[in-house]
Scaffold this active site. Sequence first.
Site, short mmCIF file in Angstrom:
data_model
loop_
_atom_site.label_atom_id
_atom_site.label_comp_id
_atom_site.label_asym_id
_atom_site.label_seq_id
_atom_site.Cartn_x
_atom_site.Cartn_y
_atom_site.Cartn_z
CG ASP A 1 -1.77 -0.85 1.18
OD1 ASP A 1 -1.94 -2.05 0.49
OD2 ASP A 1 -3.20 -0.92 1.93
CE LYS B 1 -5.14 1.93 2.35
NZ LYS B 1 -3.99 1.22 3.07
CE LYS C 1 -6.82 -1.08 2.49
NZ LYS C 1 -5.38 -1.69 2.90
#
Lengths: 356, 279, 490
Positions: free
Chosen positions: A193, A256, A292
């Site tokens: 991430d 995300k 996400k």
Amino acid sequence: MGKLDVAGETTGLGLTGTAAWLGPHAATRNDAAMPANRLVRFIPSHNPSMATALSLTHLGSLMRGVRSVDEVGAEERAASLAKRSIKKSSKLWALDLAVRCMDLTTLEGADTPGKVAAMCAKAIRPKPGDATIPSVAAVCVYPLRIADCVEHLRGSTVRIASVATAFPSGQSFTSVKIAETEEAVRVGAHEIDMVIDRGAFLSGDYQRVYDEIVAVKEACGPAHLKVILETGELGTYDAVRRASILAMAAGADFIKTSTGKVQPAATLPVALVMMESIRDFVRETGSPVGFKAAGGIRTAKQAIAYLVLTYETLGPDWMTPDRLRLGASTLLNDVLMQIGKERTGAYQSADYFTID
Amino acid sequence: MACCPTSSSTELDVRKTYKLFVNGEFVRSESGRAYRPDGKVNVPRGSRKDLRDAVRASRTAFPGWAGRTAMNRGQILYRAAEMLDGRAAQFVQLLGGGARARRELDQAVETLVWYAGWTDKLSQVTGTVNPVAGPYFNFTIPEPTGVVAITAPEVAPLSGLVRRLAPALCGGNVVVALAAESQPLAALTLAEVLATSDVPAGVVNIISGQRKELLPWLASHMDINAIDTAGCSADEIKAIEESAAGNVKRVIKVTSDEQSPYLVAAFMEMKTVWHPIGV
Amino acid sequence: MAITKKQSAELARQVFEYAPAPEAIDHVKIQPHYGLFIGGRMVEGHSKKRFPTINPATERKLAEVVEADEVDVDRAVKAAGKAFDSWARLAPSRRARYLFRISRLLQERSRELAVVETMDGGKPIKESRDVDIPLSAAHFFYYAGWADKLEWAFPNRKPRPLGVAGQVIPWNFPLLMLAWKIAPALAAGNTVVLKPAETTPLSAMLFAEICMQAELPPGVVNIVTGAGKTGSLVVSHPDVKKVAFTGSTEVGKLIQRSIAGSGKRLTLELGGKAANIVFDDAPLDQAVEGIVNGIYFNQGHVCCAGSRLLVQESIAEPLLEKLKRRLSTLRLGDPLDKNTDIGAINSRAQLEKIRGLVESGIEEGAELYQPECVLPERGFWFPPTLFTNVSQSYRIAREEIFGPVLSVLTFRTPNEAVEKANNTPYGLSAGVWTDKGSRILWMAERMRAGVVWANTFNRFDPTSPFGGYKESGYGREGGVHGLLPYLELN
């Protein structure tokens, strides 16, 4: 006009029409601009080397041409979807899906091996003694805790996600970010991430942001890359949309919303705008990108709202952990309590759910 | 006073041929007919085809006139007042001379001046910004309804017409006016004033003739948006209202001495615009 | 993963079609039959004729109402006439208090009203719950505040009420249209006789109860049920000084003609064929929502519906693709279900009309698109429908369909958009979607329509005047402008 069909013709791809995610001001003024257009539209995300090979001098003008978002309209749409009502067996399944799509997260300076061990146990078996509750999709930790996860998740389906690239600010050297990513993957992260360089993005240096994502993607090797836009720092939905397109073009497997360290974090309208960007990107390129949401999702009701949003925006093919994740540190127990309520018919008490 | 056939000049008068005013031009009735309301002067007896031409001209002129700035319309109305006042003596004579005629002329001039000053205030008085319960900017502004038919009253053939003409023009409408049947000369001469006041061609059209013959055509014309009944009898109003339903015409019925922004507003449509407020 | 990707998608498809989530109706009592609301109480009609009002989603009878006759209407008008003097003379601040009371009662009984509105009219509960009822209450609240401030609304004048207002309203927003009619009339000091639409009388019957609960003086509000005949009796009654009608242009013209020469004041809010214009720089996803909201809101039973989509040719393909995709996510079904987007068509007659016009569209050569959509067996239903390849001359591009049917046309330049948008006898509303501020204002200025929604559509608010140009009627409802039709300015 924002016609990019010239690109289609010259590349023999036979594509016509205007890219839905581009506004009309992204016009290609001359041939020199073509590579950028072609790049963002046609470069497959798995081929970053081709991306770096091409001139990106017009990326800035291309970004400024990304189609705008009307704030009020987007928020109204998100609010209307939040009113969807899910009952009974549907609700149970939705809650089950929420668990399966969850990235159980701890990202604290105080994280210890013990804390991570407990979280891993919860990730594998969210409700002790109840095998009908599935494992979560992944745990999400700082790089130094990856090894703990590897140890405690062995034999489970739970994947290990690590934040990287000078999380959460992203204010460090590209070389450091690449090194951090490579190291994280080496010690066992399945998913990275990363954060984008918001400073570069907001100063208009889209090139830098793009190049860094491309480089980190390369450093990921087999690991999946989730690109955190940190939408709370981007200021407008227009910027969220631009950042989404930029990240996907540069090779993100997921985009995300947030680090969880900045307010506001994930919101439904932000998620909507990002999902609409994904939808347009898929329409143009054919390559699916996951989504996400992270930060601020604390209740089962909120989680279900994101599921509804995903279903109605991206469709059933996104209702899987491969394409949808909900990052959360405190959501899981509320979801479990709701599952308990649906199963037993009685409202639940926190005393019956483990805190890990 | 060459215009005036009743002049007692010993010279042989160069008489004026009275004409209709259509599309900025002085034209004879296509019908070739005339009538003599005072028993002497030939006045064109306009036909339904003259009306048709006038409506067509006004429809063409509408976007331009409505699109003028309010200030520009004000200046033109004021110019008309200047021109009218400049010909005061002629009009007083046309209106029968004497103090009453003078009063009527003064009143007509005053009406033009008054409404000239309203053009750029109307939307400030009749428009609104509406505080809707949501993130929207919302405002309402008056816009001209379009082609307005005006029937001039038989009493006060000049000021009666000007009292309806001016408010209609003030808001940006275009006009097809029927001159007072019994005393059309002042109205037809008013056309000369308008023609020299920078009123664009087609914005005002003045037709003389027989009301009984022309009213039904006006009332039923599908390209007329509103009709002012100032000069009409109760029976005529009833007939107009019946025909007006054909295209949902606005029928304006207020007392003939009304002078107010509310009368201007009666010739207007209120347009409300919404836009989200967001970043 | 225990569940494969494919299984997950399949399950999602089932789950997110949503299990039924019906609104509870056990708190709602609908009486088997209703009388008329005259002189402050429910009375039996002089007319012995009754007709059923049905739930269009089930075709089940909900109740019977009276088809008021001449005697009934006369009684109602007399009651209103009798109440007028004291109501008009009542301290304006007291009039205000009654209206505030009504507004509060509407809020308190909002869910009950929403359910009744949905059962009687077929509209989705989420719309009656989130739009119709709150806006109705807000409308009374807004005009309540005006009741004692009329001198401030019209400078230099002494506003006076007109007398008895005869009001006839349509079936698409029964309670909201009632509020649009009654609130300004009462605030201005008039008394009213209102006739609700024949297919949707029930919320008006509940409103009668609310008037009693509010202890509104008898005769200030009178409600007579019936069909067109009753409506014409109301508007033609000699003691009615003011007529307000919302409905079709056809009937509006009949009314205008019928009261010619009577001296009655008239306002008309009639049909429309609004253009919703999308430029190539528009925020497309929001435009899609606006288009959907513009034409599929309330099954398209909206006079200001954006029934003509004018899309700039250069963006037509991606826009239509998005729109079609979005159509496939619309849920049609039980109006009482909270997830329903498209409810039942209001009546069999309306359904026939929609079918006829859609047939004509196919015959004239337009290309029909309807998403896959299962229609319930009972009740009146029509799937969301979109026509492409539509020419300006087709009936579906010119006539008001009043159903969930969108006609798509294209344009090349702003001027062409303006020309096509205004090329209609109607002029109620218009939509403009573009990212460029100056173009929004340029377009807004040129639309011959009473309401222009820029980058939004179908928004309503009590403070915002609403009404048409041309054959869409005259007079405004809402805002300070909405008071004017109910006042004499002397």
